[in-house]
Enzyme design. Structure first.
Site, PDB file in Angstrom:
ATOM      1  N   GLU A   1       0.880  -3.353  -6.167  1.00 34.51           N
ATOM      2  CA  GLU A   1       1.749  -2.176  -6.274  1.00 34.51           C
ATOM      3  C   GLU A   1       2.853  -2.364  -7.315  1.00 34.51           C
ATOM      4  O   GLU A   1       3.712  -1.515  -7.476  1.00 34.51           O
ATOM      5  CB  GLU A   1       2.339  -1.821  -4.906  1.00 34.51           C
ATOM      6  CG  GLU A   1       2.960  -2.987  -4.170  1.00 34.51           C
ATOM      7  CD  GLU A   1       3.421  -2.643  -2.745  1.00 34.51           C
ATOM      8  OE1 GLU A   1       3.550  -1.457  -2.412  1.00 34.51           O
ATOM      9  OE2 GLU A   1       3.650  -3.589  -1.971  1.00 34.51           O
TER      10      GLU A   1
ATOM     11  N   ASP B   1       4.131   2.756  -4.620  1.00 38.47           N
ATOM     12  CA  ASP B   1       5.016   1.934  -5.450  1.00 38.47           C
ATOM     13  C   ASP B   1       4.460   1.745  -6.852  1.00 38.47           C
ATOM     14  O   ASP B   1       5.213   1.724  -7.823  1.00 38.47           O
ATOM     15  CB  ASP B   1       5.254   0.573  -4.780  1.00 38.47           C
ATOM     16  CG  ASP B   1       6.347   0.671  -3.732  1.00 38.47           C
ATOM     17  OD1 ASP B   1       7.402   1.242  -4.047  1.00 38.47           O
ATOM     18  OD2 ASP B   1       6.136   0.213  -2.596  1.00 38.47           O
TER      19      ASP B   1
ATOM     20  N   HIS C   1       8.843  11.383  15.489  1.00 37.69           N
ATOM     21  CA  HIS C   1       8.202  11.380  16.800  1.00 37.69           C
ATOM     22  C   HIS C   1       7.829  12.792  17.241  1.00 37.69           C
ATOM     23  O   HIS C   1       6.782  13.016  17.825  1.00 37.69           O
ATOM     24  CB  HIS C   1       9.132  10.762  17.842  1.00 37.69           C
ATOM     25  CG  HIS C   1       9.024   9.286  17.895  1.00 37.69           C
ATOM     26  ND1 HIS C   1       7.875   8.657  18.293  1.00 37.69           N
ATOM     27  CD2 HIS C   1       9.897   8.309  17.590  1.00 37.69           C
ATOM     28  CE1 HIS C   1       8.057   7.353  18.231  1.00 37.69           C
ATOM     29  NE2 HIS C   1       9.274   7.113  17.792  1.00 37.69           N
TER      30      HIS C   1
ATOM     31  N   CYS D   1      -4.303   1.775  -0.033  1.00 43.78           N
ATOM     32  CA  CYS D   1      -3.599   2.266   1.155  1.00 43.78           C
ATOM     33  C   CYS D   1      -2.404   3.141   0.791  1.00 43.78           C
ATOM     34  O   CYS D   1      -1.662   3.575   1.660  1.00 43.78           O
ATOM     35  CB  CYS D   1      -3.189   1.108   2.057  1.00 43.78           C
ATOM     36  SG  CYS D   1      -2.082  -0.051   1.244  1.00 43.78           S
TER      37      CYS D   1
END
Ligand code: PEP
Ligand code: MG
Length: 595
Positions: free
Chosen positions: A439, A463, A199, A510
């Site tokens: 993946e 992955d 954050h 992605c």
């Protein structure tokens, strides 16, 4: 990209450290250290009445401080991003938690510092068990609240006002620090701990303050007043720089600022090659705080919305309503562009749910396997996504698929979810598209068969690389073996793209490779239709795509496919970027690839 640290002693006293690029930009200035020596808590006997009074005072003071931080955050960043401090405010004023603390103070007659620390630490320990960065991040936030209360108990206040325009160096930068210190004219943040998705890093990016985190021992090398250079593009910090370094970085800063504003000003333009091939450039999102970044960075939608960060622990799987509310916000923000919601990818390096122990979690009960064993949980998630689909365009994607059978079973459950909504008279997009992440090597080899059951494939290179090369993506000992440019990975990527196209469907990527500018032209040439990456990289990817001829990219990709070593491949890619996109090469390429 490796965040592995290295030190080089270039000249007499110049120290170069490598960490994680958390917020882009270059800062050259003077260090101010924010000391956060661990608060030592001793266990001793105490008089309950007196300690209960001290506890109340500390809680009041903490609430006062957090309200101030919250107001600053609302002013500077808006309500959404300030929500994290609202959560901290709830923690410091949680009546149930503190009634437990008070009961223990009265019963055990031990000092308030010890009991407060002990109670908070139980929660922190629980969250720290997770390998997921987001859950560890929540642990940091609880730790931050604990430290605030302990500091206020001992009346030791942290410095928050500085003279001049410093670069703040600290052990760990909390979200509250990022906001509160920004009330000074801070040029940058440097910290020993933290990751790019924490954050504090997200807030630094929103505040436009360059930051490098995860430097491990930056605080050991620095003292107040020391000259510092911070390169938030590459995650490099230089303490005590030579005059030559200052000159080089001053020049680079001007370059980067020029390039940045140029890239952002044209970010909304479509990613179309010089000979007219249009590809989509989308964002990977895992926190709602990232949504405001979509439009300024020119995202053509969200190509991967990771849903597992919604789960804090095994006891609190979010219900349909909570998921629906979150998904609706994402869809509304992305509209008219689509959002690809990936169903929970639990297990492996992510959150562990269940009361069993797995010796090999990466090869274990994770992703779609787990969801198929918990059909009610999967159907609940499907319903939440389907309900959000009337607010814009939604897609569904299954993670960690190993065979087409799993896709068929998941699709059947989706039909059941649709039927239950229909019979309840709830509206949803009946043509919602379903896709699969490729993946796992078996899925790559069977991608032709899998493609028959879905509307798109999305390649998860993180992955895929891990399983193709049999190298744990989280194990630093083998980080040098993890190489997404290994010829086996690139050839597999080609196989998947060809399978998808053979079946007449789109192929996206992605995994991290999609956001690496070094790979862009090659991926384009391999025929990739959609790139999905962290928002901050999208303008760079679009610039490269707009400056490339598709036919030449195809030739280039063919040349790469002939190479049989990762080093040769990288050499070719580096040479290409350096020649055709020199400014991008100099600003955005990770240090490990720089020649
Ligand atoms: C991937 O594996 O490439 C991917 C995008 O998924 P995650 O990183 O969430 O496992
Ligand atoms: Mg994955």
């Amino acid at each position: 990209m490796s965040s592995e640290q290295y030190h080089t002693q270039k000249e007499a006293d110049e120290i170069v450290l490598k960490g994680v690029a958390a917020s882009p930009g270059i800062a050259i200035g003077t260090a101010v250290t924010l000391k956060k020596d661990g608060i030592v808590v001793e266990e001793r006997k105490a008089e309950p009445v007196h300690d209960l009074e001290r506890l109340q005072k500390s809680i009041d003071r903490s609430i006062y401080e957090l309200e101030k931080i919250y107001r600053t955050a609302v002013d500077k960043l808006g309500q959404d991003k300030a929500a994290i401090f609202e959560a901290q405010l709830l923690m410091v004023s949680d009546p149930i938690f503190f009634s437990g603390v008070k009961t223990r103070i009265e019963a055990e007659k031990k000092n308030v510092e010890f009991i407060v620390s002990d109670e908070f630490s139980k929660q922190v320990r629980q969250l720290r068990k997770s390998d997921n960065e987001l859950f560890r991040q929540r642990a940091y936030e609880i730790e931050d609240v604990k430290n605030r209360i302990l500091r206020n108990l001992t009346e030791a206040h942290l410095k928050s006002k500085f003279e001049g325009k410093p670069i703040v160096v600290t052990s760990d930068l909390t979200p509250a620090d990022a906001v509160l210190l920004s009330r000074n004219e801070v040029l940058g943040y440097v910290s020993d701990f933290g990751g790019a998705r924490s954050h504090a890093s997200i807030l630094s990016r929103s505040l436009g303050i360059p930051a490098v985190v995860g430097l491990k021992d930056a605080t050991k090398h620095v003292h107040d007043g020391m000259k510092v250079i911070l390169d938030g593009y590459r995650g490099v910090v230089v303490f005590n720089p030579t005059e030559e370094s200052v000159r080089n970085y001053t020049e680079k800063k001007e370059w980067c600022e020029q390039l940045d504003s140029e890239l952002l000003s044209e970010a909304s333009e479509a990613a179309r090659t010089t000979d007219g091939r249009r590809v989509l450039v989308e964002a990977n999102v895992e926190l709602l705080e990232e949504l405001p970044l979509l439009k300024p960075h020119g995202a053509d939608g969200i190509g991967l919305f990771r849903t597992e960060p919604l789960i804090i622990d095994a006891e609190s799987i979010p219900d349909e309503e909570m998921q629906f509310e979150t998904f609706r916000k994402a869809v509304v923000e992305a509209t008219p562009n689509p959002v690809v919601f990936r169903t929970f990818d639990i297990g492996g390096d992510k959150l562990f749910v269940g009361d069993h122990d797995e010796p090999n979690p990466f090869l274990g009960w994770r992703g779609i396997r787990m969801m198929l064993d918990r059909p009610d949980m999967l159907k609940e998630q499907f319903r939440a996504i389907l309900r959000a689909s009337v607010f814009g365009k939604c897609r569904i994607m299954y993670p960690m698929v190993a065979s087409d059978e799993e896709v068929v079973r998941a699709n059947a459950l989706l039909e059941e979810a649709k039927a239950s909504l229909s019979s309840a008279g709830v509206a949803f997009d009946r043509d919602i598209e379903v896709g699969v992440m490729i993946e796992i090597p078996s899925a790559a080899l069977m991608s032709k068969e899998i493609a028959r059951h879905v509307k798109f494939l999305s390649i998860g290179t993180n992955d895929l690389t891990q399983y193709l090369l049999a190298v744990d993506r989280t194990n630093e000992l083998v980080a040098n073996v993890f190489d997404e440019f290994h010829p086996s990975v690139i050839r597999t990527v080609k196989l998947i793209i060809d399978s998808g196209h053979g079946a007449g469907i789109r192929v996206a990527m992605c995994g991290e490779m999609a956001g690496n500018p070094l790979a862009t032209v090659m991926l384009l040439g391999l025929g990739l239709d959609e790139f999905s990456a962290v928002s901050s990289m999208l303008p760079v990817l679009k610039k490269i795509i707009r400056g490339t001829n598709y036919k030449s990219a195809r030739r280039f990709a063919r040349q790469i496919l002939k190479l049989d070593s990762a080093d040769d491949i990288k050499r070719l890619l580096i040479g290409y970027l350096k020649t055709h996109f020199e400014r991008i090469y100099h600003t955005t390429i990770s240090e490990e690839y720089v020649e």
